[in-house]
Design an enzyme around this catalytic site. Structure first.
Site, PDB file in Angstrom:
ATOM      1  CD  GLU A 154      -2.428  -0.956   2.579  1.00  7.88           C
ATOM      2  OE1 GLU A 154      -2.015  -0.610   3.874  1.00  7.88           O
ATOM      3  OE2 GLU A 154      -3.664  -1.772   2.809  1.00  7.88           O
ATOM      4  N   PRO A 155       1.482   1.478  -0.960  1.00  7.50           N
ATOM      5  CG  PRO A 155       2.733   1.742  -3.236  1.00  7.50           C
ATOM      6  CD  PRO A 155       1.681   0.728  -2.433  1.00  7.50           C
ATOM      7  N   GLY A 156       1.701   5.067  -0.543  1.00  6.55           N
ATOM      8  CA  GLY A 156       1.096   6.281  -0.667  1.00  6.55           C
ATOM      9  C   GLY A 156       1.968   7.346  -1.049  1.00  6.55           C
ATOM     10  NE  ARG A 157       6.005   9.588   3.596  1.00  6.96           N
ATOM     11  CZ  ARG A 157       5.536  10.541   4.254  1.00  6.96           C
ATOM     12  NH1 ARG A 157       5.808  11.715   3.890  1.00  6.96           N
ATOM     13  NH2 ARG A 157       4.823  10.133   5.241  1.00  6.96           N
ATOM     14  NE  ARG A 212       5.038  15.045   5.465  1.00  5.09           N
ATOM     15  CZ  ARG A 212       6.123  15.023   5.387  1.00  5.09           C
ATOM     16  NH1 ARG A 212       6.951  16.091   4.708  1.00  5.09           N
ATOM     17  NH2 ARG A 212       6.808  14.048   5.798  1.00  5.09           N
ATOM     18  CB  CYS A 262      -1.977  34.190  13.297  1.00  3.19           C
ATOM     19  SG  CYS A 262      -2.533  35.482  12.025  1.00  3.19           S
ATOM     20  CD  GLU A 263      -0.168  28.403  15.477  1.00  5.44           C
ATOM     21  OE1 GLU A 263       0.993  28.093  16.038  1.00  5.44           O
ATOM     22  OE2 GLU A 263      -1.080  28.617  16.009  1.00  5.44           O
TER      23      GLU A 263
HETATM   24  C1  LIG Z   1      -2.497   1.421   6.563  1.00  2.00           C
HETATM   25  C2  LIG Z   1      -1.754   2.158   5.829  1.00  2.00           C
HETATM   26  N1  LIG Z   1      -1.187   1.762   4.550  1.00  2.00           N
HETATM   27  C3  LIG Z   1      -0.593   2.597   3.731  1.00  2.00           C
HETATM   28  C4  LIG Z   1      -0.040   3.915   4.261  1.00  2.00           C
HETATM   29  C5  LIG Z   1       0.643   4.700   3.226  1.00  2.00           C
HETATM   30  O1  LIG Z   1       1.833   5.017   3.930  1.00  2.00           O
HETATM   31  P1  LIG Z   1       3.082   5.766   2.947  1.00  2.00           P
HETATM   32  O2  LIG Z   1       2.246   6.847   2.423  1.00  2.00           O
HETATM   33  O3  LIG Z   1       3.889   6.286   4.015  1.00  2.00           O
HETATM   34  O4  LIG Z   1       3.379   4.949   2.053  1.00  2.00           O
HETATM   35  C6  LIG Z   1      -0.666   4.191   5.447  1.00  2.00           C
HETATM   36  C7  LIG Z   1      -0.045   5.491   6.072  1.00  2.00           C
HETATM   37  O5  LIG Z   1      -0.305   5.988   6.965  1.00  2.00           O
HETATM   38  C8  LIG Z   1      -1.209   3.447   6.368  1.00  2.00           C
HETATM   39  O6  LIG Z   1      -1.863   3.814   7.333  1.00  2.00           O
END
Ligand SMILES: Cc1ncc(COP(=O)(O)O)c(C=O)c1O
Length: 446
Positions: free
Chosen positions: A303-306, A342, A373-374
């Protein structure tokens, strides 16, 4: 004529290894910069600033790199990193699945006809409404995160249907760039502990529900992990758990979801997780452990996101003011913690460059700050910017395609920036700027 300073596309590096700028980013000796063939100055003029810019070609290439590196695995993009309708469509077209973690993300997926069977639904505290929506949509898998969820879910699956589920377990592996994004260790809110027996109890309860089909186990170690080693360890622990389930219950679960967390470079010279080496080492670890324990090799889900959307994005800002403190130079721009929380949340660091004009001045370390304003409203510390940077100049901040738009707020009643997608010399708006009128639409007043 413009001289090419940087050409990341041509040098054969894998997507996950490239620097913080997208593969389609070019910096020229005259101070210009283009993404996907479109000058960033044109984007600033046409769409205003701040603006998120997504290199669609690079993003799609990252999706393909994942599929090519792990041809037998199911690659499921984690929508929390960045989601809009265009993104859901690109992910669908590239053949990836989608990991959603809320009813809202599910609704975006549904709005573009994302195939429900390719959706994985997550959440440590899914509301009854979210669970019902996931079941009704027919999502491929629901990742069970608590014991209580099992009975509830089992009860809402319509008669005659079986809902596929994965059980999220805690492998007790500490990895990730910051305490707030480590989720693989004990005593945090996600998943069920192997050590406490909760995970085993969840397996037994799920197997006892006729409306649920236990497809496998899930874990997610954390985020911004840049070496394959923690994933290898997780793979071994998880296959061991599959073997224990076989030994205890006589069932062989076919799927193993190792989550995401693949790190990317944010600074020049930094390295992200190397995709090829991750793929090889995790695949080897799963196969070896399965062979050792006499199990069939489970189908891997990741499950890559970033790592899919992060380096494909940048944010464009306009400098509003430059202030010289006693020991620091502050370059204040027209965005800030509302479009990028972030640095405040995790002390995240960024690469930034002035673009749009050639400067003969030497560079100086400056702090790029926002207009909120921080006092902690910082976007990038210690970035080398020309000493003559002045109001009206443009700054591009790299690697903002993940956890920026999705984490943006409307602090100080600031509308969220637009998302501009660039490909083949064309820029198009995929999410428009949020205007004060949008913000007031939901403020019903007295
Ligand atoms: C269950 C799960 N899968 C995948 C991801 C994606 O992580 P990343 O964006 O670091 O690859 C996350 C991020 O919080 C997550 O909680």
């Amino acid at each position: 004529m413009c001289v090419l300073e940087q050409d990341q596309a041509a040098n054969g590096r894998t997507a996950a290894m490239a620097g913080p700028w997208s593969a389609g980013t070019r910096f020229t000796a005259d101070g210009g910069a283009t993404v996907g063939g479109v000058p960033l100055t044109d984007i600033a003029t046409r769409f205003g600033t701040p603006a998120y810019v997504i290199d669609e070609t690079d993003l799609r290439a990252r999706c393909r790199a994942y599929r090519a590196a792990l041809p037998d695995a199911e690659v499921v993009y984690a929508a929390k990193a960045f989601l809009c309708r265009a993104m859901a469509s690109w992910v669908r077209e590239e053949g990836l699945g989608l990991d959603v973690a809320s009813g809202g993300e599910l609704a975006v997926a549904a709005s573009v006809g994302f195939p429900a069977e390719r959706i994985v639904f997550h959440g440590n505290a899914k509301t009854p409404r979210e669970l019902a929506a996931a079941v009704e949509a027919g999502v491929g898998r629901i990742v069970v995160d608590t014991l209580a969820e099992i009975n509830h879910l089992a009860a809402i699956v319509p008669f005659g249907r079986r809902q596929k589920v994965l059980i999220r377990v805690i492998p007790d592996i500490d990895a990730g760039a910051h305490r707030a994004i480590r989720t693989g260790g004990e005593d945090q809110k996600f998943g069920m502990s192997i050590a406490s027996g909760a995970a085993a109890e969840a397996v037994a309860r799920t197997l006892g529900q006729s409306s649920l089909e236990l497809a496998g186990l899930h874990c997610h170690l954390g985020s911004q992990i840049v070496t394959p080693e923690p994933f290898e360890r997780a793979a071994r622990v998880m296959v061991e758990q599959l073997a224990q389930i076989r030994d205890t219950h006589g069932v062989t679960l076919p799927e193993l979801d190792l989550g995401g967390g693949h790190g990317i470079p944010y600074l020049d010279g930094e390295r992200g997780l190397d995709l090829e080496s991750y793929a090889r080492r995790v695949d080897d670890a799963v196969r070896a452990q399965a062979a050792w324990l006499g199990l069939p090799v489970p189908r891997l889900i990741i499950e890559p996101g970033r790592a899919v959307s992060g380096p494909a994005g940048l944010t464009l800002y306009r400098v509003i003011t430059v202030k010289r403190g006693l020991s620091r130079i502050f370059v204040a721009v027209d965005g800030g913690m509302s479009d990028n929380p972030r640095p405040c949340l995790y002390g995240a660091r960024y690469t930034a460059r002035m673009i749009g004009r050639r400067s003969g001045a030497a560079t100086r370390a400056a702090t790029v700050v926002g207009h909120h304003c921080e006092a902690g409203d910082t976007l990038a510390e210690d970035v080398e910017l020309p000493a003559d940077i002045r109001p009206g100049d443009l700054i591009a901040v790299a690697a903002t395609g993940a956890y920026h738009h999705s984490m943006a707020s409307t602090y100080n009643m600031t509308g969220r920036p637009p998302v501009v997608a660039v490909a083949s010399g064309r820029a198009r708006l995929v999410v428009r700027r949020e205007e004060p009128a949008d913000l007031m639409l939901r403020d019903v007043g007295l």
